[in-house]
Enzyme design. Structure first.
Site, mmCIF file in Angstrom:
data_model
loop_
_atom_site.group_PDB
_atom_site.id
_atom_site.type_symbol
_atom_site.label_atom_id
_atom_site.label_comp_id
_atom_site.label_asym_id
_atom_site.label_seq_id
_atom_site.Cartn_x
_atom_site.Cartn_y
_atom_site.Cartn_z
ATOM 1 N N GLY A 1 -15.668 0.890 1.792
ATOM 2 C CA GLY A 1 -15.609 -0.041 2.911
ATOM 3 C C GLY A 1 -14.830 -1.313 2.637
ATOM 4 N N SER A 2 -14.292 -1.884 3.712
ATOM 5 C CA SER A 2 -13.462 -3.069 3.584
ATOM 6 C C SER A 2 -13.085 -3.557 4.968
ATOM 7 C CB SER A 2 -12.197 -2.742 2.788
ATOM 8 O OG SER A 2 -11.385 -3.896 2.640
ATOM 9 N N GLU A 3 -12.290 -4.615 5.006
ATOM 10 C CA GLU A 3 -11.620 -5.041 6.228
ATOM 11 C C GLU A 3 -10.124 -5.078 5.958
ATOM 12 O OE1 GLU A 3 -14.545 -7.753 8.995
ATOM 13 O OE2 GLU A 3 -13.167 -8.761 7.618
#
Length: 209
Positions: free
Chosen positions: A173-175
């Site tokens: 996960g990340s942005e």
């Protein structure tokens, strides 16, 4: 056309998957059915590091989503890297999203910014400027997730990157931010789900210069 020429499991995940299988095998020999949880962990890791084949849409001016996730922002926003008016598309990845990073547009890598502090002040960012042959500039900002604060991106200044081609991985996960010119037409809105290497975030203007 299909762009994945690698295995269906991300190669970056192979060491941890192989290690979990070895441990599960040893425990299976020593403890029999009590090793089942470790085998389940190995299968879960295989699923997490899945890397499915993607088919790039026939849209040379399309800005392709570099990662899989949900759009959280799609609006006009200043580009802090190139110091210009732009439009920002922010993609939120969940911990179980496909981790692969793909090229947003066909073009040349002009600049990179490393170890820039993100807006959240928790992570570091890896920003990449890609310039198309029509001299449109796309900036992709990759931020590693908080669970596993690492990312891998094969991008070198002066090299070309293909639209939708795999170039790295962001685990757990990340942005990811994508800055496009103000003249581009956004194709997504907040709440939309996007697929890496396939979903078109925006269409560049053919008459922007």
């Amino acid at each position: 056309m299909a762009v994945s020429t690698h295995t269906l499991i991300a190669q970056e995940g192979m060491p941890v998957i192989f290690g979990s299988i070895v441990i599960a095998g040893v425990l299976s020999f020593a403890y029999g059915i009590f090793s089942i949880p470790v085998w389940l962990l190995a299968l879960w890791l295989v699923w997490l590091y899945r890397d499915p084949v993607r088919t790039v849409p026939a849209s040379p001016l399309g800005v392709i989503s570099p990662v899989e996730g949900t759009i959280s922002i799609a609006e006009s926003h200043p580009d802090p890297y190139l110091g210009r008016d732009a439009q920002l598309v922010r993609i939120h990845m969940s911990p179980t999203s496909v981790y692969s990073i793909r090229g947003a547009i066909e073009g040349k890598i002009m600049q990179q910014w490393l170890d820039q502090e993100s807006e959240s002040k928790h992570d570091v960012a890896h920003a990449i400027q890609i310039q198309t042959d029509e001299e449109d500039d796309i900036v992709v900002v990759l931020r590693p997730g908080r669970i596993f604060n690492r990312l891998s991106c094969e991008a070198n200044i002066g090299e070309r990157i293909g639209q939708g081609h795999r170039c790295g991985i962001i685990p757990f996960g990340s942005e990811v931010d994508v800055y496009v010119p103000v003249s581009a037409q956004l194709n997504v809105k907040s709440g939309d789900n996007v697929v890496s290497g396939e979903s078109i975030l925006a269409e560049l203007s053919a008459h922007s210069h």
